[in-house]
Design a protein around this motif. Structure first.
Motif, PDB file in Angstrom:
ATOM      1  N   THR A 112     -33.942 -45.842  98.033  1.00  0.00           N
ATOM      2  CA  THR A 112     -33.279 -45.320  99.219  1.00  0.00           C
ATOM      3  C   THR A 112     -32.565 -44.030  98.854  1.00  0.00           C
ATOM      4  OG1 THR A 112     -31.159 -46.428  98.861  1.00  0.00           O
ATOM      5  CG2 THR A 112     -32.898 -47.725  99.930  1.00  0.00           C
ATOM      6  N   THR A 113     -31.917 -43.409  99.806  1.00  0.00           N
ATOM      7  CA  THR A 113     -31.137 -42.197  99.518  1.00  0.00           C
ATOM      8  C   THR A 113     -29.940 -42.493  98.639  1.00  0.00           C
ATOM      9  OG1 THR A 113     -29.908 -42.541 101.581  1.00  0.00           O
ATOM     10  CG2 THR A 113     -31.832 -41.083 101.667  1.00  0.00           C
ATOM     11  N   ASP A 114     -29.631 -43.766  98.457  1.00  0.00           N
ATOM     12  CA  ASP A 114     -28.474 -44.159  97.656  1.00  0.00           C
ATOM     13  C   ASP A 114     -28.880 -44.885  96.378  1.00  0.00           C
ATOM     14  OD1 ASP A 114     -25.679 -44.160  97.359  1.00  0.00           O
ATOM     15  OD2 ASP A 114     -25.531 -46.224  98.077  1.00  0.00           O
ATOM     16  N   GLY A 115     -30.203 -44.841  96.025  1.00  0.00           N
ATOM     17  CA  GLY A 115     -30.676 -45.537  94.840  1.00  0.00           C
ATOM     18  C   GLY A 115     -31.719 -46.576  95.188  1.00  0.00           C
ATOM     19  N   SER A 116     -31.852 -47.583  94.327  1.00  0.00           N
ATOM     20  CA  SER A 116     -32.825 -48.645  94.574  1.00  0.00           C
ATOM     21  C   SER A 116     -32.178 -49.777  95.363  1.00  0.00           C
ATOM     22  CB  SER A 116     -33.375 -49.182  93.257  1.00  0.00           C
ATOM     23  OG  SER A 116     -32.325 -49.725  92.463  1.00  0.00           O
ATOM     24  N   ALA A 117     -33.025 -50.558  96.050  1.00  0.00           N
ATOM     25  CA  ALA A 117     -32.500 -51.642  96.886  1.00  0.00           C
ATOM     26  C   ALA A 117     -33.482 -52.803  96.908  1.00  0.00           C
ATOM     27  CB  ALA A 117     -32.245 -51.140  98.309  1.00  0.00           C
ATOM     28  N   ILE A 118     -32.929 -53.990  97.033  1.00  0.00           N
ATOM     29  CA  ILE A 118     -33.702 -55.220  97.180  1.00  0.00           C
ATOM     30  C   ILE A 118     -33.371 -55.810  98.548  1.00  0.00           C
ATOM     31  CG2 ILE A 118     -34.142 -57.536  96.297  1.00  0.00           C
ATOM     32  CD1 ILE A 118     -35.161 -55.366  94.463  1.00  0.00           C
ATOM     33  N   PHE A 119     -34.389 -56.231  99.286  1.00  0.00           N
ATOM     34  CA  PHE A 119     -34.138 -56.846 100.583  1.00  0.00           C
ATOM     35  C   PHE A 119     -35.165 -57.944 100.814  1.00  0.00           C
ATOM     36  CE2 PHE A 119     -36.834 -53.204 101.000  1.00  0.00           C
ATOM     37  CZ  PHE A 119     -37.790 -53.506 101.968  1.00  0.00           C
ATOM     38  N   GLN A 120     -34.886 -58.829 101.775  1.00  0.00           N
ATOM     39  CA  GLN A 120     -35.706 -60.024 101.976  1.00  0.00           C
ATOM     40  C   GLN A 120     -36.134 -60.169 103.429  1.00  0.00           C
ATOM     41  OE1 GLN A 120     -33.223 -63.282 100.690  1.00  0.00           O
ATOM     42  NE2 GLN A 120     -33.806 -63.059  98.533  1.00  0.00           N
ATOM     43  N   LEU A 121     -37.301 -60.806 103.587  1.00  0.00           N
ATOM     44  CA  LEU A 121     -37.730 -61.281 104.901  1.00  0.00           C
ATOM     45  C   LEU A 121     -37.652 -62.799 104.876  1.00  0.00           C
ATOM     46  CD1 LEU A 121     -38.933 -60.899 107.729  1.00  0.00           C
ATOM     47  CD2 LEU A 121     -41.201 -61.069 106.676  1.00  0.00           C
ATOM     48  N   ARG A 122     -36.847 -63.359 105.747  1.00  0.00           N
ATOM     49  CA  ARG A 122     -36.696 -64.810 105.860  1.00  0.00           C
ATOM     50  C   ARG A 122     -37.237 -65.240 107.212  1.00  0.00           C
ATOM     51  NH1 ARG A 122     -32.928 -66.967 102.283  1.00  0.00           N
ATOM     52  NH2 ARG A 122     -32.619 -68.731 103.676  1.00  0.00           N
ATOM     53  N   THR A 123     -38.034 -66.280 107.215  1.00  0.00           N
ATOM     54  CA  THR A 123     -38.566 -66.775 108.484  1.00  0.00           C
ATOM     55  C   THR A 123     -38.658 -68.287 108.452  1.00  0.00           C
ATOM     56  OG1 THR A 123     -40.398 -66.577 110.075  1.00  0.00           O
ATOM     57  CG2 THR A 123     -40.986 -66.615 107.758  1.00  0.00           C
ATOM     58  N   THR A 124     -38.358 -68.888 109.573  1.00  0.00           N
ATOM     59  CA  THR A 124     -38.464 -70.339 109.732  1.00  0.00           C
ATOM     60  C   THR A 124     -39.648 -70.629 110.646  1.00  0.00           C
ATOM     61  OG1 THR A 124     -36.089 -70.631 109.451  1.00  0.00           O
ATOM     62  CG2 THR A 124     -37.306 -72.443 110.487  1.00  0.00           C
ATOM     63  N   ILE A 125     -40.575 -71.413 110.156  1.00  0.00           N
ATOM     64  CA  ILE A 125     -41.769 -71.734 110.926  1.00  0.00           C
ATOM     65  C   ILE A 125     -41.385 -72.688 112.056  1.00  0.00           C
ATOM     66  CG2 ILE A 125     -44.104 -72.664 110.823  1.00  0.00           C
ATOM     67  CD1 ILE A 125     -43.600 -70.086 109.228  1.00  0.00           C
ATOM     68  N   PRO A 126     -41.764 -72.370 113.288  1.00  0.00           N
ATOM     69  CA  PRO A 126     -41.377 -73.237 114.405  1.00  0.00           C
ATOM     70  C   PRO A 126     -42.122 -74.559 114.372  1.00  0.00           C
ATOM     71  CG  PRO A 126     -42.896 -71.552 115.151  1.00  0.00           C
ATOM     72  CD  PRO A 126     -42.552 -71.211 113.731  1.00  0.00           C
ATOM     73  N   LYS A 127     -41.535 -75.536 114.999  1.00  0.00           N
ATOM     74  CA  LYS A 127     -42.187 -76.833 115.121  1.00  0.00           C
ATOM     75  C   LYS A 127     -43.404 -76.691 116.009  1.00  0.00           C
ATOM     76  CE  LYS A 127     -41.398 -81.645 116.492  1.00  0.00           C
ATOM     77  NZ  LYS A 127     -40.422 -82.616 117.053  1.00  0.00           N
ATOM     78  N   THR A 128     -44.540 -77.167 115.515  1.00  0.00           N
ATOM     79  CA  THR A 128     -45.775 -77.042 116.282  1.00  0.00           C
ATOM     80  C   THR A 128     -45.879 -78.155 117.316  1.00  0.00           C
ATOM     81  OG1 THR A 128     -46.928 -78.332 114.593  1.00  0.00           O
ATOM     82  CG2 THR A 128     -47.006 -75.943 114.400  1.00  0.00           C
ATOM     83  N   PRO A 129     -46.514 -77.865 118.442  1.00  0.00           N
ATOM     84  CA  PRO A 129     -46.723 -78.911 119.442  1.00  0.00           C
ATOM     85  C   PRO A 129     -47.569 -80.026 118.851  1.00  0.00           C
ATOM     86  CG  PRO A 129     -47.314 -76.733 120.300  1.00  0.00           C
ATOM     87  CD  PRO A 129     -47.074 -76.585 118.835  1.00  0.00           C
ATOM     88  N   ASP A 130     -47.471 -81.190 119.461  1.00  0.00           N
ATOM     89  CA  ASP A 130     -48.274 -82.311 118.991  1.00  0.00           C
ATOM     90  C   ASP A 130     -49.751 -81.925 119.023  1.00  0.00           C
ATOM     91  OD1 ASP A 130     -46.021 -83.810 118.649  1.00  0.00           O
ATOM     92  OD2 ASP A 130     -46.153 -84.799 120.606  1.00  0.00           O
ATOM     93  N   PHE A 131     -50.437 -82.195 117.926  1.00  0.00           N
ATOM     94  CA  PHE A 131     -51.851 -81.867 117.816  1.00  0.00           C
ATOM     95  C   PHE A 131     -52.597 -83.097 117.339  1.00  0.00           C
ATOM     96  CE2 PHE A 131     -55.472 -80.589 115.181  1.00  0.00           C
ATOM     97  CZ  PHE A 131     -56.174 -79.804 116.065  1.00  0.00           C
TER      98      PHE A 131
END
Length: 279
Positions: A112-131
């Motif tokens: 970045t303009t301020d040096g190096s950076a670490i960042f994350q993508l967090r996701t919660t998988i939704p409950k699927t309909p009954d199959f």
């Protein structure tokens, strides 16, 4: 009086502070924005392709291979060229075995303009309909098995699909597009008296097919269940005078003939299987 007027005039035009007249200090520059990542659609189905948007990076974002819980191996491989203001975009495939109601994390890094950076993508998988997985979720390219022949399988399943048979030359590899998985299997040159195939939808059970090589079945794709009592007591297919087969009931559970098909046809005795029967 002259000095007083000079000081007042200087202050009035916003000039340099003279003779004790205060001038507001300039605002400090805002710190650079930290990298941020979003995914669309959100939420997404496991196995689906998604679009990633990253902002705040002066170099191309890179995924950390050992903290990639969301995407298939090697993804995202490239974000291409970013924009002048540090925006990056790519389309990637997600893992098909992500579990509903679980949270997964993938870690990225960039400069970045301020040096190096670490960042994350967090996701919660939704409950699927009954199959419910059953024979109606499977289409076969043929209902007649021949030595050296092929069997195409199109399976509707929200999770991973596998197919197994001792008569296959190799385990077929399925390609997944949303909830639909496809594969083609090849039969060995020498087949047993009864060929069995089991197709499994992970976490949703399996269906099993059996047939005698080269024999005919009911009309392909008509979706009907043949009527009649079995002529054998072991659950195998019973021949009729018209070249078709009766559908026996074994130990109170339905052993259904007439599988799904795109044409041609695999003659099948079908049994719902919760995953305990081996092909």
């Amino acid at each position: 009086m002259g000095i007083t007027r000079l000081a007042a005039a200087t202050a009035a035009v916003g000039g340099v502070a003279l003779f004790g007249v205060a001038v507001p200090a300039s605002a400090a520059p805002a710190p650079p924005a930290a990298p941020d990542i979003t995914v669309k659609p959100d939420p997404f189905k496991p196995g689906a392709k998604v679009t990633l948007n990253v902002t705040g990076c002066t170099s191309e974002p890179k995924v950390s291979a050992d903290t990639n819980g969301i995407f298939v191996k090697g993804e995202p491989s490239s974000f291409g060229k970013g924009t002048a203001d540090g925006a990056w975009t790519t389309v990637v495939a997600t893992k098909s075995d992500l579990k509903p109601e679980q949270t997964y994390v993938t870690q990225f890094g960039c400069t970045t303009t301020d040096g190096s950076a670490i960042f994350q993508l967090r996701t919660t998988i939704p409950k699927t309909p009954d199959f419910t997985f059953g024979f109606d979720k499977v289409k076969l390219s043929t209902r007649t098995v021949t030595a050296g022949g092929k069997l195409g399988m199109t399976v509707t399943c929200p999770t991973t699909v596998t197919a197994a048979s001792a008569s296959f030359t190799a385990t077929p590899k399925f390609t997944k597009d949303g909830d639909v998985s496809k594969a083609t299997a090849t039969f060995k040159d020498h087949l047993p008296s009864v060929v069995r195939v089991k197709i499994t939808c992970a976490d949703h059970g399996s269906v099993s097919y059996s047939t005698k090589p080269g024999e005919r079945d009911v009309k392909p794709g008509d979706g009907k269940i043949p009527k009649g009592s079995p002529q054998t007591g072991d659950g195998t297919m019973a021949a009729r005078g018209d070249g078709g087969f009766n559908g026996p009931t074994v130990a109170g559970s339905a052993a259904l003939l007439a599988g799904a098909g795109l044409g041609g046809g695999l003659m099948v005795r079908r049994r719902r299987n919760a995953g305990k029967e081996s092909a």
